[in-house]
Each structure stands twice: as structure tokens, then as C-alpha cells.
Design a protein around this motif. Structure first.
Motif, PDB file in Angstrom:
ATOM      1  N   TRP A  27       1.233  -1.232  -0.008  1.00 34.91           N
ATOM      2  CA  TRP A  27      -0.099   0.023  -0.573  1.00 34.91           C
ATOM      3  C   TRP A  27       0.445   1.150   0.095  1.00 34.91           C
ATOM      4  N   MET A  28       0.132   2.173  -0.618  1.00 32.80           N
ATOM      5  CA  MET A  28       0.955   3.765  -0.469  1.00 32.80           C
ATOM      6  C   MET A  28       0.476   5.073  -0.516  1.00 32.80           C
ATOM      7  N   ALA A  29       0.710   6.047  -0.422  1.00 33.03           N
ATOM      8  CA  ALA A  29      -0.491   6.540   0.421  1.00 33.03           C
ATOM      9  C   ALA A  29      -1.729   7.448  -1.309  1.00 33.03           C
ATOM     10  N   ASP A  30      -1.337   6.869  -2.044  1.00 28.16           N
ATOM     11  CA  ASP A  30      -1.538   7.077  -3.482  1.00 28.16           C
ATOM     12  C   ASP A  30      -2.676   5.328  -3.827  1.00 28.16           C
ATOM     13  N   SER A  31      -2.778   4.422  -3.647  1.00 28.90           N
ATOM     14  CA  SER A  31      -2.550   3.522  -3.538  1.00 28.90           C
ATOM     15  C   SER A  31      -4.240   3.483  -3.989  1.00 28.90           C
ATOM     16  N   VAL A  32      -5.714   4.574  -3.678  1.00 31.44           N
ATOM     17  CA  VAL A  32      -6.205   4.909  -4.029  1.00 31.44           C
ATOM     18  C   VAL A  32      -6.950   6.266  -3.844  1.00 31.44           C
ATOM     19  N   LYS A  33      -7.115   6.273  -4.866  1.00 26.74           N
ATOM     20  CA  LYS A  33      -7.477   7.257  -5.469  1.00 26.74           C
ATOM     21  C   LYS A  33      -8.843   8.613  -5.550  1.00 26.74           C
ATOM     22  N   PRO A  34      -9.220  10.051  -5.174  1.00 26.78           N
ATOM     23  CA  PRO A  34     -10.879  10.086  -5.216  1.00 26.78           C
ATOM     24  C   PRO A  34     -11.053   9.529  -6.663  1.00 26.78           C
ATOM     25  N   GLY A  35     -12.315   8.813  -7.149  1.00 31.22           N
ATOM     26  CA  GLY A  35     -13.487   8.872  -8.142  1.00 31.22           C
ATOM     27  C   GLY A  35     -12.566   6.799  -8.504  1.00 31.22           C
ATOM     28  N   GLU A  37     -12.654   3.374  -8.942  1.00 30.59           N
ATOM     29  CA  GLU A  37     -13.963   2.006  -8.509  1.00 30.59           C
ATOM     30  C   GLU A  37     -13.472   0.950  -8.234  1.00 30.59           C
ATOM     31  N   VAL A  38     -13.262   0.936  -6.898  1.00 31.95           N
ATOM     32  CA  VAL A  38     -13.071  -0.459  -6.201  1.00 31.95           C
ATOM     33  C   VAL A  38     -14.527  -1.342  -5.669  1.00 31.95           C
ATOM     34  N   THR A  39     -13.627  -2.804  -5.663  1.00 31.48           N
ATOM     35  CA  THR A  39     -14.596  -3.390  -4.993  1.00 31.48           C
ATOM     36  C   THR A  39     -13.692  -3.702  -3.975  1.00 31.48           C
ATOM     37  N   VAL A  40     -15.096  -3.893  -2.922  1.00 26.12           N
ATOM     38  CA  VAL A  40     -14.198  -3.916  -1.228  1.00 26.12           C
ATOM     39  C   VAL A  40     -14.600  -5.614  -0.360  1.00 26.12           C
ATOM     40  N   ILE A  41     -14.000  -5.915  -0.309  1.00 26.84           N
ATOM     41  CA  ILE A  41     -14.787  -7.138   1.106  1.00 26.84           C
ATOM     42  C   ILE A  41     -13.524  -6.729   1.741  1.00 26.84           C
ATOM     43  N   ILE A  42     -14.919  -6.493   3.415  1.00 33.37           N
ATOM     44  CA  ILE A  42     -14.381  -5.947   4.356  1.00 33.37           C
ATOM     45  C   ILE A  42     -15.398  -7.332   5.001  1.00 33.37           C
ATOM     46  N   ASN A  43     -14.918  -6.903   6.154  1.00 39.67           N
ATOM     47  CA  ASN A  43     -15.417  -8.212   7.655  1.00 39.67           C
ATOM     48  C   ASN A  43     -16.208  -7.279   8.366  1.00 39.67           C
ATOM     49  N   PRO A  44     -18.142  -6.594   8.350  1.00 39.93           N
ATOM     50  CA  PRO A  44     -18.920  -6.240   8.677  1.00 39.93           C
ATOM     51  C   PRO A  44     -19.075  -6.141  10.339  1.00 39.93           C
ATOM     52  N   ILE A  45     -18.826  -4.289  10.945  1.00 37.58           N
ATOM     53  CA  ILE A  45     -18.925  -4.781  11.739  1.00 37.58           C
ATOM     54  C   ILE A  45     -20.917  -5.541  12.610  1.00 37.58           C
ATOM     55  N   GLY A  55     -10.633  -6.117   3.923  1.00 38.03           N
ATOM     56  CA  GLY A  55      -9.862  -7.477   3.263  1.00 38.03           C
ATOM     57  C   GLY A  55      -9.503  -7.044   2.716  1.00 38.03           C
ATOM     58  N   THR A  56      -9.901  -6.848   1.507  1.00 37.72           N
ATOM     59  CA  THR A  56      -9.043  -6.614  -0.236  1.00 37.72           C
ATOM     60  C   THR A  56      -9.786  -5.982  -0.883  1.00 37.72           C
ATOM     61  N   VAL A  57      -8.941  -4.963  -1.535  1.00 40.04           N
ATOM     62  CA  VAL A  57      -9.554  -4.170  -2.069  1.00 40.04           C
ATOM     63  C   VAL A  57      -9.486  -4.113  -4.099  1.00 40.04           C
ATOM     64  N   ARG A  58     -10.336  -4.532  -4.778  1.00 36.73           N
ATOM     65  CA  ARG A  58     -10.061  -4.611  -6.171  1.00 36.73           C
ATOM     66  C   ARG A  58     -10.144  -3.810  -7.227  1.00 36.73           C
ATOM     67  N   PHE A  59      -9.290  -2.934  -8.216  1.00 40.47           N
ATOM     68  CA  PHE A  59      -9.153  -2.063  -8.565  1.00 40.47           C
ATOM     69  C   PHE A  59      -9.779  -2.745 -10.005  1.00 40.47           C
ATOM     70  N   SER A  60     -10.468  -1.813 -11.309  1.00 36.27           N
ATOM     71  CA  SER A  60     -11.272  -2.436 -12.315  1.00 36.27           C
ATOM     72  C   SER A  60     -10.092  -2.650 -12.877  1.00 36.27           C
ATOM     73  N   ASP A  61      -9.009  -2.521 -13.014  1.00 35.02           N
ATOM     74  CA  ASP A  61      -8.079  -3.563 -13.611  1.00 35.02           C
ATOM     75  C   ASP A  61      -7.624  -5.011 -13.477  1.00 35.02           C
ATOM     76  N   GLY A  62      -8.753  -5.358 -12.796  1.00 37.50           N
ATOM     77  CA  GLY A  62      -7.977  -6.619 -11.699  1.00 37.50           C
ATOM     78  C   GLY A  62      -6.804  -6.801 -10.376  1.00 37.50           C
ATOM     79  N   HIS A  63      -6.415  -6.102 -10.802  1.00 36.23           N
ATOM     80  CA  HIS A  63      -5.324  -5.615  -9.310  1.00 36.23           C
ATOM     81  C   HIS A  63      -5.451  -5.723  -8.088  1.00 36.23           C
ATOM     82  N   GLU A  64      -5.275  -6.490  -7.036  1.00 37.07           N
ATOM     83  CA  GLU A  64      -5.391  -6.322  -6.335  1.00 37.07           C
ATOM     84  C   GLU A  64      -5.387  -6.271  -5.159  1.00 37.07           C
ATOM     85  N   LEU A  65      -5.214  -5.433  -3.602  1.00 36.88           N
ATOM     86  CA  LEU A  65      -4.193  -5.107  -2.533  1.00 36.88           C
ATOM     87  C   LEU A  65      -5.216  -5.867  -1.218  1.00 36.88           C
ATOM     88  N   GLN A  66      -4.308  -6.037  -0.238  1.00 36.68           N
ATOM     89  CA  GLN A  66      -5.303  -6.889   0.355  1.00 36.68           C
ATOM     90  C   GLN A  66      -5.050  -6.144   2.196  1.00 36.68           C
TER      91      GLN A  66
END
Length: 79
Positions: A27-35, A37-45, A55-66
Motif C-alpha cells: 500500500w502507498m498513500a495514493d493506492s486508492v485515489k478519489p474517484g 471505482e473499487v470493489t471492497v471485501i470487508i468483515n462488517p461490524i 479485507g481486499t480492495v479489487r481495482f477495475s483493472d483486476g489488481h488487488e491489495l489486501q
């Protein structure tokens, strides 16, 4: 922001590990920028609050960060 069932944008609060662990996981400070569109997998409260643990952030180009530094991260515990 996440659109609810009526299409109304709703703010969600997500918790992750501390910045040092996230950086080691890629992860970097600019890994996710305003605007972005990502899919985020979470463990909800459990109480239904719009919040959870990242959990995981999936970007529109298919790469993921966990979330890094634990069993879901890119660095796995040997235990």
C-alpha cells in the motif's frame, strides 16, 4: 461511498492495520485515489453499523491489495 438499495450514496468506515504494515504489504498513500471505482471485501461490524475491517480492495483493472500484516495480508504468518 457505497450506494444503498435505494441508490443513495452512504459513507462506510473501514479499519485496517497501521501504516507500516500496510506499506510492507504494497500500500502507498495514493493506492486508492478519489474517484477510483473499487470493489471492497470487508468483515462488517455485527451491529449493522456501516463499518468494518478491510479485507481486499479489487481495482477495475483486476489488481488487488489486501490488508497487510495478518492472515488476510500479503505477508502471511508462519503460525
Amino acid at each position: 461511498m457505497v450506494d444503498d438499495e435505494n441508490g443513495t450514496p452512504r459513507l462506510w468506515v473501514l479499519e485496517a492495520n497501521y501504516t507500516g504494515q500496510m506499506a510492507r504489504g504494497g500500500w502507498m498513500a495514493d493506492s486508492v485515489k478519489p474517484g477510483d471505482e473499487v470493489t471492497v471485501i470487508i468483515n462488517p461490524i455485527r451491529d449493522g453499523t456501516r463499518a468494518g475491517r478491510l479485507g481486499t480492495v479489487r481495482f477495475s483493472d483486476g489488481h488487488e491489495l489486501q490488508r497487510a500484516g495478518d492472515a488476510l495480508g500479503t505477508r502471511r504468518s508462519p503460525f
